[in-house]
Motif scaffolding. Sequence first.
Motif: not given
Length: 252
Positions: A49-56
């Motif tokens: 899930p950290e990938v999504l937050m990094e993308a945001i």
Amino acid sequence: MNRLAAAALSFGLVIGAGFPASATDLDALSDAERDAFRAEVRAYLLDNPEVLMEAIDVLESRQADAQANVDVNLARANADALFDDGFSWEGGNPDGDITIVEFLDYRCGYCKRAHPEVAELVSSDGNIRVIVKEFPILGEQSMLASQFALAAQIVEGNEGYKLASDALMTMRGEISGDSLTRLAEALGFDSEAILDEMTSDEVGKIIEENRLLAQRLQISGTPTFVFQDQMLRGYVPLDGMRNVVRDLRAEG
């Protein structure tokens, strides 16, 4: 853009970054391939899930940079109206190496909060020129307050404007004809002349010019600051403003 909308866009970025272009053309896949692809993406994001937050975060950073570039171009295109309109009150050091323009509304809580901090910034620095744009957007009382400040400037001069503006920023309670009459008398102004001037064509023209300038600059809220060619949309604490000034000087 809120973070939910950013998450939706970032989801697309994650898909595009992690798979070849042909794989992300869902229309070219069979139903079984499409279902498998979606399941793989979902599983990956659930496991990471950290990938999504990094993308945001990346997306929001890019959007902020893009808006900053737009703001610089807007400020430069409207430099004369911002810095040399011939009617806005000016304070601080007239020969300062940094000029700050503030769009304010006397009924705005964040403008009231920023007011002493802007004063402290200007007085403690000693090399900042400050310009105030009356921008009443919060209703009839805001309009009355701006009309009073501008009328004070016309009748009593720049010192009169400063006294009126400072008093309006700390004023509590309803702004009305009666309360403004009492304020004018307390400040030692010619209250009758001030109240007459509030509805003059000159005052109306200044407010309209400021409204049109704000429209061109895509300003819809207060306080909004322009530091040279950089816009700060909203309240910024004193230390933050000092950092902006420092960075501008470092850029030369």
